[in-house]
Scaffold this motif. Sequence first.
Motif, PDB file in Angstrom:
ATOM      1  N   CYS A  37       6.920  -1.150  10.056  1.00 43.93           N
ATOM      2  CA  CYS A  37       6.601  -1.168   8.624  1.00 43.93           C
ATOM      3  C   CYS A  37       7.235   0.076   8.019  1.00 43.93           C
ATOM      4  O   CYS A  37       6.680   1.179   8.131  1.00 43.93           O
ATOM      5  CB  CYS A  37       5.090  -1.165   8.412  1.00 43.93           C
ATOM      6  SG  CYS A  37       4.302  -2.642   9.087  1.00 43.93           S
ATOM      7  N   GLN A  38       8.409  -0.093   7.434  1.00 43.11           N
ATOM      8  CA  GLN A  38       9.197   1.041   6.979  1.00 43.11           C
ATOM      9  C   GLN A  38       9.600   0.881   5.515  1.00 43.11           C
ATOM     10  O   GLN A  38      10.061  -0.178   5.107  1.00 43.11           O
ATOM     11  CB  GLN A  38      10.442   1.193   7.885  1.00 43.11           C
ATOM     12  CG  GLN A  38      10.048   1.728   9.255  1.00 43.11           C
ATOM     13  CD  GLN A  38      10.946   1.272  10.404  1.00 43.11           C
ATOM     14  OE1 GLN A  38      11.584   0.231  10.322  1.00 43.11           O
ATOM     15  NE2 GLN A  38      10.983   2.047  11.475  1.00 43.11           N
ATOM     16  N   THR A  39       9.403   1.935   4.772  1.00 43.43           N
ATOM     17  CA  THR A  39       9.704   1.911   3.345  1.00 43.43           C
ATOM     18  C   THR A  39      11.200   1.792   3.098  1.00 43.43           C
ATOM     19  O   THR A  39      11.992   2.515   3.710  1.00 43.43           O
ATOM     20  CB  THR A  39       9.234   3.237   2.696  1.00 43.43           C
ATOM     21  OG1 THR A  39       7.841   3.384   2.926  1.00 43.43           O
ATOM     22  CG2 THR A  39       9.520   3.255   1.192  1.00 43.43           C
ATOM     23  N   ASN A  45       6.745  -0.875  -3.112  1.00 42.24           N
ATOM     24  CA  ASN A  45       6.272   0.260  -2.311  1.00 42.24           C
ATOM     25  C   ASN A  45       4.928   0.782  -2.808  1.00 42.24           C
ATOM     26  O   ASN A  45       4.678   0.836  -4.015  1.00 42.24           O
ATOM     27  CB  ASN A  45       7.283   1.414  -2.354  1.00 42.24           C
ATOM     28  CG  ASN A  45       8.517   1.133  -1.511  1.00 42.24           C
ATOM     29  OD1 ASN A  45       8.501   0.232  -0.668  1.00 42.24           O
ATOM     30  ND2 ASN A  45       9.578   1.878  -1.753  1.00 42.24           N
ATOM     31  N   ASP A  68       6.771   5.124   7.663  1.00 37.25           N
ATOM     32  CA  ASP A  68       7.636   4.784   8.791  1.00 37.25           C
ATOM     33  C   ASP A  68       6.745   4.629  10.016  1.00 37.25           C
ATOM     34  O   ASP A  68       6.631   5.520  10.853  1.00 37.25           O
ATOM     35  CB  ASP A  68       8.688   5.883   9.001  1.00 37.25           C
ATOM     36  CG  ASP A  68       9.620   5.551  10.157  1.00 37.25           C
ATOM     37  OD1 ASP A  68       9.476   4.452  10.745  1.00 37.25           O
ATOM     38  OD2 ASP A  68      10.476   6.399  10.482  1.00 37.25           O
ATOM     39  N   VAL A 123       4.623  -1.579   2.299  1.00 36.14           N
ATOM     40  CA  VAL A 123       6.095  -1.521   2.267  1.00 36.14           C
ATOM     41  C   VAL A 123       6.723  -2.827   1.795  1.00 36.14           C
ATOM     42  O   VAL A 123       7.878  -3.116   2.100  1.00 36.14           O
ATOM     43  CB  VAL A 123       6.674  -1.114   3.650  1.00 36.14           C
ATOM     44  CG1 VAL A 123       6.197   0.277   4.048  1.00 36.14           C
ATOM     45  CG2 VAL A 123       6.323  -2.126   4.730  1.00 36.14           C
TER      46      VAL A 123
END
Length: 396
Positions: A114-116, A123, A139, A288
């Motif tokens: 799960c990464q921006t 977001n 992150d 995210v």
Amino acid sequence: MSKRTIVSMPGDGIGNAVLPEAIRVLDAAGFDAEYVHADIGWEFWCSEGNPLPQRTIDLLEKYKIGLFGAITSKPKSDADAELAPELRGKGLVYFSPIVGLRQHFNLDICARPCQTFTGNPLNFIRRGADGGVEEPVVDTVIFRQNTEGLYGGVEWSNPPDQVYDALMTHPKFRQNFGSTPKAELAISTRIFTRKATERILRAAFEYAKKFGYKSVTVCEKPNVIRETSGMMLAMGKEVAKEYPGISLWDTNIDAQMMWLTKNPEDYGVVVAGNMFGDIISDGFAGLVGGLGFACSANVGEDVAVFEPTHGSAPKYADYETSIVNPIAMILSACMMLDHIGETEIAARIRKAVAEVVAEGKVRTYDMMKMRGKPDVVAQGAASTAQMADAIIAKLK
Ligand code: NAI
Ligand code: MG
């Protein structure tokens, strides 16, 4: 290296919209592979009484790597009603074919990053101490045990006598449930094995080491669920000794859900049992971009299957122009590339996705916070294919 063969299982609903777009992106990025189609999903339940035909298992057995779209599961009454007339009354029971795949091939390691992406309007933001708006960079990679625990399928309503008698030997059962008639009991078990627990913990630590995360958080509830959660935490402490420089944190699932919106940027790798891993990964995914961005890998010792975490979204399945976001599927394909060692191609595709999101010119309806309707494309949202086109354009 010789050409790869990938088993392509689009499944039901929007699985059929997003998987071909991901393959188009893989082709454009220069991934040299051929794709063999494999049948899976509701259609095969209805026509054959088996949503996971043996021929699909055979293909995965042979080629080892699968891309999966989504399947539709429906309640028991619908499953029985939609079964082909000649198959009814034969005692066939519907089961989820993706859960079936995980169990058949023991795909026990589930990884969900799960990464921006900078510039994603979805977001998570929060108010800072000075009253201003902060957009923390998340992150986090969740490692979910994929085959055991509460989703292990060992459950009963009105349990058989042997089970009931065994439970009656436990003082807590006698005290809390001993006066309830057997027919009024529903029991779902939570079984952890040392082997699978160690494998998910090691997978989490190895990943943290490889990609430089400073912490691994065991997210369970050992203060209450003392045997299973307690075992995972205790084993986590042992495994952690082999990884100096990576801190072991432990959180309780309930508190973790609260901290999600407080300090999500603090968490690196998170590891949990099956159900808590499922919950926490949806929680982080919501920070995210949600389902349109949530990708996953199901990895066993021999076979691996990569899929977006979303389902078949039946209400969008029959749109003449598909509107759903293919990014979750495309990022799942990147996880497949990493798994088979094609890390350079994976990195290029992720960079292209990041550029499209940052630029903000091409956005699917979910990214524009629109309600999903056929006319969203006329209102400026990108279709599924247009999003893939934009990503492909950045690869050039
Ligand atoms: P879902 O994930 O299919 O859809 C929920 C909602 O999320 C959709 O209505 C849509 O608004 C949004 N959404 C999902 N994917 C999206 C995408 N790529 N882009 C933009 N928006 C997206 O979950 P739901 O409605 O609970 O289940 C529908 C069917 O899918 C059920 O039959 C369920 O059993 C099945 N399912 C299958 C899964 C799998 O194949 N692994 C996982 C979850 C559900
Ligand atoms: Mg889930």
